[in-house]
Design a protein around this motif. Structure first.
Motif, PDB file in Angstrom:
ATOM      1  N   THR A  95       0.907  -1.274   0.310  1.00 31.31           N
ATOM      2  CA  THR A  95      -0.231  -0.196  -0.218  1.00 31.31           C
ATOM      3  C   THR A  95       0.694   1.002  -0.181  1.00 31.31           C
ATOM      4  O   THR A  95       2.089   1.051   1.034  1.00 31.31           O
ATOM      5  N   SER A  96       0.274   2.170  -1.188  1.00 32.92           N
ATOM      6  CA  SER A  96       1.162   3.028  -0.514  1.00 32.92           C
ATOM      7  C   SER A  96       0.405   4.871  -1.150  1.00 32.92           C
ATOM      8  O   SER A  96      -0.400   4.242  -1.834  1.00 32.92           O
ATOM      9  N   VAL A  97       1.022   5.310  -0.644  1.00 29.55           N
ATOM     10  CA  VAL A  97      -0.274   6.674  -0.922  1.00 29.55           C
ATOM     11  C   VAL A  97       1.219   7.906  -1.799  1.00 29.55           C
ATOM     12  O   VAL A  97       1.962   8.305  -1.194  1.00 29.55           O
ATOM     13  N   GLU A  98      -0.308   7.955  -3.112  1.00 30.04           N
ATOM     14  CA  GLU A  98       1.796   8.684  -3.754  1.00 30.04           C
ATOM     15  C   GLU A  98       0.317  10.028  -4.836  1.00 30.04           C
ATOM     16  O   GLU A  98      -1.197  10.267  -4.450  1.00 30.04           O
ATOM     17  N   VAL A  99       0.821  10.761  -4.914  1.00 28.92           N
ATOM     18  CA  VAL A  99       0.625  12.596  -6.201  1.00 28.92           C
ATOM     19  C   VAL A  99       0.095  11.385  -7.482  1.00 28.92           C
ATOM     20  O   VAL A  99       0.289   9.844  -7.762  1.00 28.92           O
ATOM     21  N   PRO A 100      -0.634  11.446  -8.267  1.00 29.63           N
ATOM     22  CA  PRO A 100      -1.025  10.934  -9.283  1.00 29.63           C
ATOM     23  C   PRO A 100       0.026  10.988 -10.214  1.00 29.63           C
ATOM     24  O   PRO A 100       0.293  11.385 -10.612  1.00 29.63           O
ATOM     25  N   ALA A 101       0.176   9.423 -11.135  1.00 25.91           N
ATOM     26  CA  ALA A 101       1.290   9.432 -11.947  1.00 25.91           C
ATOM     27  C   ALA A 101       1.421   7.986 -12.129  1.00 25.91           C
ATOM     28  O   ALA A 101       0.926   7.748 -12.381  1.00 25.91           O
ATOM     29  N   GLY A 102       2.435   8.480 -13.464  1.00 26.16           N
ATOM     30  CA  GLY A 102       2.984   7.722 -14.434  1.00 26.16           C
ATOM     31  C   GLY A 102       3.636   7.323 -15.198  1.00 26.16           C
ATOM     32  O   GLY A 102       4.600   8.802 -15.771  1.00 26.16           O
TER      33      GLY A 102
END
Length: 180
Positions: A66-73
């Motif tokens: 589980t990870s909390v992140e800003v939107p990215a890709g």
């Protein structure tokens, strides 16, 4: 002393990365260096709403859980801004009227050639339905809006551990004058 590469051999490739081993001479002498190269740069979006809240996604990463992140890709070969717009929409269901490039960085530069572009997105509005499908494909469990100061607290106390998210928020904080 600079690094000298004597020879290089590809050991693995797929659509996203290549891995090679280089026989090198460096500061500590001769050795083998493994290098991961991303085929296309990544993008990171710090989406900030009118209430000074940052959009965060919670997802399950194969490598770290589980990870909390800003939107990215990944940019998939697109212009970084085009990719950032797509990633924000796919991961959150939001579009932004204002886009500001706020930095570039390199992920894991001790072992990787992985350029990344960071954008600040503002003037947010909810877009058409359909994000739920792409969120499921990405493994996104939640999209939350967190006050900027609380995001800093989440970084400080370890609730956010993704390095690129930490760096992207730092770029945003610098751009917004929060750290002076």
């Amino acid at each position: 002393m600079g690094w000298q590469t004597h020879d290089s051999a590809s050991v693995y490739e797929n659509a996203w990365i290549s891995v090679r081993e280089d026989r090198v001479t460096g500061p500590a002498g001769d050795g083998v260096y493994g290098v991961v190269t991303m085929r296309h740069p990544a993008v990171f979006v710090v989406a900030l709403d009118a209430d000074d809240r940052v959009c965060l996604v919670t997802l399950d990463r194969y490598t770290t859980g589980t990870s909390v992140e800003v939107p990215a890709g990944g940019s998939d070969g697109e212009d970084p801004l085009v990719a950032a717009r797509r990633e924000l929409l796919e991961e959150t269901g939001f579009e932004a009227a204002e886009w500001t490039p706020i930095g570039t960085m390199n992920a894991l530069n001790g072992i990787a050639d992985a350029p990344e572009h960071v954008f600040l997105a503002r003037g947010l509005q909810h877009a058409e339905a359909g994000a739920a499908r792409t969120q499921a494909e990405e493994g996104i469990d939640a999209v939350t809006w967190v006050p900027f100061d609380e995001v800093l607290s989440m970084i400080a106390d370890g609730r956010i551990t993704d390095g690129e998210t930490v760096a992207a928020v730092a770029y945003a904080g610098i751009r917004l004058g929060r750290f002076r």
